[in-house]
Design a protein around this motif. Sequence first.
Motif, PDB file in Angstrom:
ATOM      1  N   LEU A  79       0.806  -1.221   0.000  1.00  0.00           N
ATOM      2  CA  LEU A  79       0.000   0.000   0.000  1.00  0.00           C
ATOM      3  C   LEU A  79       0.836   1.267   0.000  1.00  0.00           C
ATOM      4  O   LEU A  79       0.328   2.351  -0.275  1.00  0.00           O
ATOM      5  N   GLY A  80       2.117   1.153   0.352  1.00  0.00           N
ATOM      6  CA  GLY A  80       2.944   2.342   0.479  1.00  0.00           C
ATOM      7  C   GLY A  80       3.013   2.806   1.924  1.00  0.00           C
ATOM      8  O   GLY A  80       2.353   2.256   2.816  1.00  0.00           O
ATOM      9  N   ARG A  81       3.806   3.826   2.166  1.00  0.00           N
ATOM     10  CA  ARG A  81       4.070   4.259   3.541  1.00  0.00           C
ATOM     11  C   ARG A  81       2.897   5.000   4.168  1.00  0.00           C
ATOM     12  O   ARG A  81       2.611   4.824   5.361  1.00  0.00           O
ATOM     13  N   THR A 143      -6.144  -5.848  10.955  1.00  0.00           N
ATOM     14  CA  THR A 143      -6.776  -6.410   9.765  1.00  0.00           C
ATOM     15  C   THR A 143      -7.306  -5.342   8.822  1.00  0.00           C
ATOM     16  O   THR A 143      -7.662  -5.664   7.674  1.00  0.00           O
ATOM     17  N   ASP A 144      -7.385  -4.090   9.273  1.00  0.00           N
ATOM     18  CA  ASP A 144      -7.769  -3.009   8.352  1.00  0.00           C
ATOM     19  C   ASP A 144      -6.802  -2.938   7.174  1.00  0.00           C
ATOM     20  O   ASP A 144      -7.182  -2.579   6.055  1.00  0.00           O
ATOM     21  N   ILE A 145      -5.538  -3.260   7.423  1.00  0.00           N
ATOM     22  CA  ILE A 145      -4.537  -3.243   6.354  1.00  0.00           C
ATOM     23  C   ILE A 145      -4.843  -4.340   5.330  1.00  0.00           C
ATOM     24  O   ILE A 145      -4.745  -4.120   4.120  1.00  0.00           O
ATOM     25  N   LEU A 146      -5.228  -5.524   5.812  1.00  0.00           N
ATOM     26  CA  LEU A 146      -5.619  -6.588   4.888  1.00  0.00           C
ATOM     27  C   LEU A 146      -6.840  -6.178   4.075  1.00  0.00           C
ATOM     28  O   LEU A 146      -6.928  -6.464   2.873  1.00  0.00           O
ATOM     29  N   ASN A 147      -7.788  -5.493   4.730  1.00  0.00           N
ATOM     30  CA  ASN A 147      -8.979  -5.023   4.019  1.00  0.00           C
ATOM     31  C   ASN A 147      -8.597  -4.084   2.881  1.00  0.00           C
ATOM     32  O   ASN A 147      -9.134  -4.172   1.774  1.00  0.00           O
ATOM     33  N   GLN A 148      -7.668  -3.167   3.157  1.00  0.00           N
ATOM     34  CA  GLN A 148      -7.239  -2.219   2.132  1.00  0.00           C
ATOM     35  C   GLN A 148      -6.515  -2.915   0.983  1.00  0.00           C
ATOM     36  O   GLN A 148      -6.664  -2.530  -0.179  1.00  0.00           O
ATOM     37  N   ILE A 149      -5.720  -3.952   1.307  1.00  0.00           N
ATOM     38  CA  ILE A 149      -5.006  -4.691   0.260  1.00  0.00           C
ATOM     39  C   ILE A 149      -5.992  -5.424  -0.644  1.00  0.00           C
ATOM     40  O   ILE A 149      -5.878  -5.397  -1.886  1.00  0.00           O
ATOM     41  N   HIS A 151      -9.094  -4.654  -1.095  1.00  0.00           N
ATOM     42  CA  HIS A 151      -9.831  -3.614  -1.819  1.00  0.00           C
ATOM     43  C   HIS A 151      -9.038  -3.112  -3.028  1.00  0.00           C
ATOM     44  O   HIS A 151      -9.593  -2.911  -4.113  1.00  0.00           O
ATOM     45  N   LYS A 152      -7.752  -2.954  -2.851  1.00  0.00           N
ATOM     46  CA  LYS A 152      -6.907  -2.393  -3.909  1.00  0.00           C
ATOM     47  C   LYS A 152      -6.632  -3.389  -5.029  1.00  0.00           C
ATOM     48  O   LYS A 152      -6.738  -3.043  -6.219  1.00  0.00           O
ATOM     49  N   TYR A 153      -6.305  -4.624  -4.676  1.00  0.00           N
ATOM     50  CA  TYR A 153      -5.838  -5.573  -5.680  1.00  0.00           C
ATOM     51  C   TYR A 153      -6.933  -6.484  -6.229  1.00  0.00           C
ATOM     52  O   TYR A 153      -6.840  -6.964  -7.362  1.00  0.00           O
ATOM     53  N   LEU A 154      -7.971  -6.746  -5.433  1.00  0.00           N
ATOM     54  CA  LEU A 154      -9.071  -7.573  -5.927  1.00  0.00           C
ATOM     55  C   LEU A 154     -10.243  -6.745  -6.438  1.00  0.00           C
ATOM     56  O   LEU A 154     -11.225  -7.296  -6.935  1.00  0.00           O
ATOM     57  N   LYS A 155     -10.128  -5.428  -6.285  1.00  0.00           N
ATOM     58  CA  LYS A 155     -11.153  -4.501  -6.770  1.00  0.00           C
ATOM     59  C   LYS A 155     -12.526  -4.784  -6.163  1.00  0.00           C
ATOM     60  O   LYS A 155     -13.558  -4.735  -6.843  1.00  0.00           O
ATOM     61  N   ILE A 156     -12.529  -5.089  -4.876  1.00  0.00           N
ATOM     62  CA  ILE A 156     -13.790  -5.287  -4.171  1.00  0.00           C
ATOM     63  C   ILE A 156     -13.980  -4.148  -3.186  1.00  0.00           C
ATOM     64  O   ILE A 156     -13.038  -3.445  -2.832  1.00  0.00           O
ATOM     65  N   SER A 157     -15.215  -3.952  -2.752  1.00  0.00           N
ATOM     66  CA  SER A 157     -15.502  -2.858  -1.831  1.00  0.00           C
ATOM     67  C   SER A 157     -14.866  -3.123  -0.473  1.00  0.00           C
ATOM     68  O   SER A 157     -14.581  -4.274  -0.119  1.00  0.00           O
TER      69      SER A 157
END
Length: 285
Positions: A79-81, A143-149, A151-157
């Motif tokens: 996700l970046g810094r 787990t918020d970080i996993l949610n963002q990953i 969201h970003k790579y699987l293009k899901i909400s």
Amino acid sequence: MESILNIVNNKNKIKRFLFVVLGVFIAAVSFNLFIFPNDIVFGGLTGVSVIITNFIDLDPSLIIFVLSFILLLIGAIFLGREPVIKAFVVAIVFPIFVKLTENVSNLIKIDTGDQLLLALFGGVMYGFGVGLVFKNGYTMGGTDILNQILHKYLKISMGNAMLIVDGSIVLVGAFIFGWTKCLYAIIILYIISISVDKSMLGISDKKAFYIVTSEVDRISSFVIDELGHGVTVFDARGAYSNVKTKVLFTLIPTKEYYRFKEGIKTIDKEAFFTVLDAYEVLGGE
């Protein structure tokens, strides 16, 4: 020229940090008082720690600390810094407070017979603490970080990402601790979501009315002369009908909601209006 976002992020930094620390402390006390002793898995790293300690005799604070930093590293890579900076503070403070408050149940004796009551209080308390963290511009990480990953790579909400991650943790907890505990975990999740919103936004003491009516003058007079509140009238146009109309906007104290609603219906039975909670009103007289 400094960006608006930088100005916002640098505003009241010490005060905001102190509130974040308070919020994390409240969440840690709730975890040790209501959640961990009753094996309630409602998702997140706290839920993972409850599951792991059922099999391995490890300190839950250590589990949360290690997993938090692993996820921060993963987040920095994918996700970046920027997204992990605010989570870094909580990744340090939360496990420390979990450790410092691990014996809180010895100081505060609570009857564990009523699981529903424990779930309600645990959810309210934990959600209030998390809400303070969010309100002051930080995140809980984990787990918020996993949610963002996802969201970003699987293009899901984000909602679906949370459902996958936290839902999987809750499901594992159900198989280990039983479906009754799972039901209590769902109750806690729901209560936490409400408590977070109330902590961030407060309790609405005003209602915002948007009214479309042919009786603009009569309703305006009703608001100003009888209720003693201000009203704004602005032009609008129906997108489907292309008909120009007037829309009234006003703020009414919640305790006057019934009187105002019935007043509108008395003046114009055909009036269309929508009502929203107004959590914060700034500016004006």
